[in-house]
Design a protein around this motif. Structure first.
Motif, PDB file in Angstrom:
ATOM      1  N   TRP A 177       0.744  -1.065  -0.230  1.00 47.97           N
ATOM      2  CA  TRP A 177       0.070  -0.032   0.118  1.00 47.97           C
ATOM      3  C   TRP A 177       0.942   1.401  -0.085  1.00 47.97           C
ATOM      4  N   TRP A 178       1.866   1.364   0.764  1.00 46.41           N
ATOM      5  CA  TRP A 178       2.795   2.437   0.922  1.00 46.41           C
ATOM      6  C   TRP A 178       3.514   2.675  -0.339  1.00 46.41           C
ATOM      7  N   THR A 179       4.096   1.661  -1.123  1.00 45.53           N
ATOM      8  CA  THR A 179       4.670   2.111  -2.482  1.00 45.53           C
ATOM      9  C   THR A 179       3.580   2.568  -3.334  1.00 45.53           C
ATOM     10  N   VAL A 180       2.489   1.948  -3.549  1.00 44.23           N
ATOM     11  CA  VAL A 180       1.456   2.210  -4.556  1.00 44.23           C
ATOM     12  C   VAL A 180       1.022   3.712  -4.395  1.00 44.23           C
ATOM     13  N   LYS A 181       1.026   4.086  -2.936  1.00 42.27           N
ATOM     14  CA  LYS A 181       0.468   5.503  -2.595  1.00 42.27           C
ATOM     15  C   LYS A 181       1.702   6.400  -3.095  1.00 42.27           C
ATOM     16  N   HIS A 182       2.994   6.174  -2.849  1.00 40.06           N
ATOM     17  CA  HIS A 182       4.232   6.832  -3.313  1.00 40.06           C
ATOM     18  C   HIS A 182       4.580   6.926  -4.906  1.00 40.06           C
ATOM     19  N   LEU A 183       3.912   5.907  -5.589  1.00 38.82           N
ATOM     20  CA  LEU A 183       3.863   5.949  -7.007  1.00 38.82           C
ATOM     21  C   LEU A 183       3.197   7.260  -7.491  1.00 38.82           C
ATOM     22  N   ASN A 184       1.714   7.238  -6.653  1.00 42.33           N
ATOM     23  CA  ASN A 184       0.969   8.259  -7.244  1.00 42.33           C
ATOM     24  C   ASN A 184       1.687   9.607  -6.768  1.00 42.33           C
ATOM     25  N   TYR A 185       2.146   9.797  -5.434  1.00 41.53           N
ATOM     26  CA  TYR A 185       2.813  10.956  -4.970  1.00 41.53           C
ATOM     27  C   TYR A 185       3.940  11.422  -5.968  1.00 41.53           C
ATOM     28  N   ALA A 186       4.688  10.484  -6.502  1.00 40.93           N
ATOM     29  CA  ALA A 186       6.016  10.860  -7.294  1.00 40.93           C
ATOM     30  C   ALA A 186       5.416  11.552  -8.738  1.00 40.93           C
ATOM     31  N   ARG A 187       4.116  11.162  -9.276  1.00 38.89           N
ATOM     32  CA  ARG A 187       3.612  11.792 -10.382  1.00 38.89           C
ATOM     33  C   ARG A 187       3.211  13.083 -10.102  1.00 38.89           C
ATOM     34  N   ALA A 262      13.858   8.809   1.156  1.00 36.19           N
ATOM     35  CA  ALA A 262      14.486   9.683   0.642  1.00 36.19           C
ATOM     36  C   ALA A 262      15.563   9.367  -0.792  1.00 36.19           C
ATOM     37  N   PHE A 263      15.321   8.402  -1.242  1.00 38.39           N
ATOM     38  CA  PHE A 263      16.112   7.916  -2.301  1.00 38.39           C
ATOM     39  C   PHE A 263      15.212   6.997  -3.475  1.00 38.39           C
ATOM     40  N   TRP A 264      14.527   6.112  -3.140  1.00 37.94           N
ATOM     41  CA  TRP A 264      13.697   5.332  -3.993  1.00 37.94           C
ATOM     42  C   TRP A 264      12.635   6.322  -4.647  1.00 37.94           C
ATOM     43  N   TYR A 265      11.887   6.993  -3.639  1.00 32.05           N
ATOM     44  CA  TYR A 265      10.768   8.010  -3.872  1.00 32.05           C
ATOM     45  C   TYR A 265      11.405   9.119  -4.729  1.00 32.05           C
ATOM     46  N   ARG A 266      12.370   9.649  -4.517  1.00 31.39           N
ATOM     47  CA  ARG A 266      13.039  10.637  -5.181  1.00 31.39           C
ATOM     48  C   ARG A 266      13.472  10.420  -6.743  1.00 31.39           C
ATOM     49  N   ILE A 267      14.069   9.043  -6.723  1.00 29.18           N
ATOM     50  CA  ILE A 267      14.332   8.657  -8.177  1.00 29.18           C
ATOM     51  C   ILE A 267      13.174   8.486  -8.976  1.00 29.18           C
ATOM     52  N   ASP A 270      12.281  12.008 -10.594  1.00 34.88           N
ATOM     53  CA  ASP A 270      13.007  12.124 -11.273  1.00 34.88           C
ATOM     54  C   ASP A 270      12.711  11.391 -12.645  1.00 34.88           C
ATOM     55  N   ILE A 271      12.431  10.182 -12.596  1.00 31.63           N
ATOM     56  CA  ILE A 271      12.182   9.403 -13.828  1.00 31.63           C
ATOM     57  C   ILE A 271      10.791  10.129 -14.502  1.00 31.63           C
ATOM     58  N   ASN A 272      10.020  10.421 -13.533  1.00 29.50           N
ATOM     59  CA  ASN A 272       8.476  10.899 -14.263  1.00 29.50           C
ATOM     60  C   ASN A 272       8.976  12.180 -14.937  1.00 29.50           C
ATOM     61  N   ILE A 273       9.646  13.210 -14.310  1.00 30.49           N
ATOM     62  CA  ILE A 273      10.087  14.485 -14.902  1.00 30.49           C
ATOM     63  C   ILE A 273      10.971  14.019 -16.080  1.00 30.49           C
ATOM     64  N   TYR A 274      11.939  13.254 -16.355  1.00 29.88           N
ATOM     65  CA  TYR A 274      12.648  13.000 -17.280  1.00 29.88           C
ATOM     66  C   TYR A 274      11.825  12.414 -18.449  1.00 29.88           C
ATOM     67  N   GLU A 275      10.881  11.242 -18.137  1.00 37.70           N
ATOM     68  CA  GLU A 275       9.994  10.700 -19.123  1.00 37.70           C
ATOM     69  C   GLU A 275       9.249  11.826 -19.973  1.00 37.70           C
ATOM     70  N   ILE A 276       8.425  12.797 -19.086  1.00 36.15           N
ATOM     71  CA  ILE A 276       7.535  13.492 -19.624  1.00 36.15           C
ATOM     72  C   ILE A 276       8.121  14.526 -20.487  1.00 36.15           C
ATOM     73  N   GLU A 293      -3.934  13.941 -20.383  1.00 35.48           N
ATOM     74  CA  GLU A 293      -4.335  12.833 -21.083  1.00 35.48           C
ATOM     75  C   GLU A 293      -3.524  11.577 -20.492  1.00 35.48           C
ATOM     76  N   LYS A 294      -2.560  11.380 -20.209  1.00 29.57           N
ATOM     77  CA  LYS A 294      -1.842  10.332 -19.773  1.00 29.57           C
ATOM     78  C   LYS A 294      -2.102  10.084 -18.395  1.00 29.57           C
ATOM     79  N   TRP A 295      -1.927  11.054 -17.454  1.00 31.53           N
ATOM     80  CA  TRP A 295      -2.055  10.967 -16.071  1.00 31.53           C
ATOM     81  C   TRP A 295      -3.121  11.445 -15.510  1.00 31.53           C
ATOM     82  N   LYS A 296      -4.170  11.738 -16.325  1.00 38.54           N
ATOM     83  CA  LYS A 296      -5.569  11.906 -15.917  1.00 38.54           C
ATOM     84  C   LYS A 296      -5.514  13.171 -14.689  1.00 38.54           C
ATOM     85  N   ILE A 297      -4.306  14.099 -14.715  1.00 33.58           N
ATOM     86  CA  ILE A 297      -4.446  15.577 -13.588  1.00 33.58           C
ATOM     87  C   ILE A 297      -4.791  16.612 -14.566  1.00 33.58           C
TER      88      ILE A 297
END
Length: 299
Positions: A177-187, A262-267, A270-276, A293-297
């Motif tokens: 649950w925690w990791t799924v939540k932070h995947l959304n937070y990263a976006r 502090a590391f996994w989440y922040r990576i 960065d990946i989201n910023i780079y990809e977009i 369109e892609k992220w529905k935000i």
């Protein structure tokens, strides 16, 4: 000393009773603004005698909180924000009851100190305690700033004081649950960054009355952290927190928390910023379209 607490919920049956019961000794009224939970959240809330509202979630905490502030018919002198997985310690209950009636009239906001528990471990080091947040404010004086991540309650006038005792953030869900939540937070954090960088119309209110601690962190992130190369900045941030801010003293559970947060989440950010940016050739109109369109935000 009249206080109305506002709690946003979605499937919080594991936390909500603990939160409500910690607020009942200090609050005249508790309002739940639910995003159409499908577990026992609403049943528990109604059994505890709190007021329940429902509003559609738009993947934006600020919008939901401001909807609550505007639509819960709050008439108390003070308004309080709590997350469902948080609770107030007895020492803070006593301090609120004792101090609020004695505050000067010009005080409009109250900072509370939040301590974070991860898998039962109090995260005391790594610059993670205490986290100071405005959680109590004179009704009509406060609102949630319009951000997709790291949004704070801000007050539009008056002075702010900080109380001594703690509230607790202790999420009881599993690590999946925690990791799924932070995947959304990263976006969402990537959206905040890109919106500022390409002037997409979000976070246009630069001068807001947030805590000094939050202001320092935000300036450091904008003026130093995001100037560093992709990939390097998460490594430096994690090293700073774990070594120089003594996160290593938090033990094995602390190591896991600091590594993930502090590391996994922040990576991931960065990946989201780079990809977009790569997908849109850094064109602002294409970035805005991609996010919608892609992220529905919606920006």
């Amino acid at each position: 000393m009249s206080i109305t607490a506002v709690i946003l919920t979605y499937n919080e049956e594991i936390h909500i009773e603990r939160c409500i019961k910690s607020l009942q000794p200090i609050c005249d009224r508790i309002c739940i603004v639910d995003s159409f939970s499908n577990d026992r959240t609403l049943e528990i809330c109604r059994n505890l005698g709190v007021d329940v509202y429902q509003n559609k979630w738009e993947n934006n905490h600020s919008k939901q909180m401001n909807w609550a502030i505007d639509n819960c018919d709050i008439t108390s002198m003070w308004t309080m924000r709590m997350d469902a997985d948080e609770y107030i310690l007895p020492e803070l209950q006593a301090e609120i009851i004792e101090k609020i009636p004695t505050l000067k009239p010009e005080i409009s906001g109250i900072e509370l100190k939040r301590r974070v528990y991860f898998k039962g471990k109090w995260i005391k080091n790594g610059g993670f305690y205490p986290i100071k947040l405005i959680r109590l404010w004179k009704t009509g004086k406060g609102y949630s700033e319009e951000r997709f991540m790291d949004e704070h309650i801000v007050v539009n006038s008056g002075e702010i004081v900080c109380f001594e005792n703690d509230m607790v953030d202790e999420n009881l869900n599993d690590i999946n649950w925690w990791t799924v939540k932070h995947l959304n937070y990263a976006r969402r954090e990537a959206v905040d960054f890109l919106s500022n960088k390409y002037d997409l119309g979000v976070n246009t209110e630069k001068e807001v009355n947030i805590t000094k601690q939050a202001e320092r962190k935000r300036k450091l992130k904008d003026n130093f952290y995001y100037k560093l190369p992709y990939g390097l900045r998460p490594l430096m941030y994690f090293t700073g927190r774990f070594v120089f801010q003594l996160g290593i003293l938090d033990g094995l559970k602390g190591w896991i928390f600091h590594f993930l947060q502090a590391f996994w989440y922040r990576i991931l950010v960065d990946i989201n910023i780079y990809e977009i940016e790569k997908a849109t050739n850094k064109k602002p109109e294409e970035i805005e379209k991609y996010i919608s369109e892609k992220w529905k935000i919606k920006l």
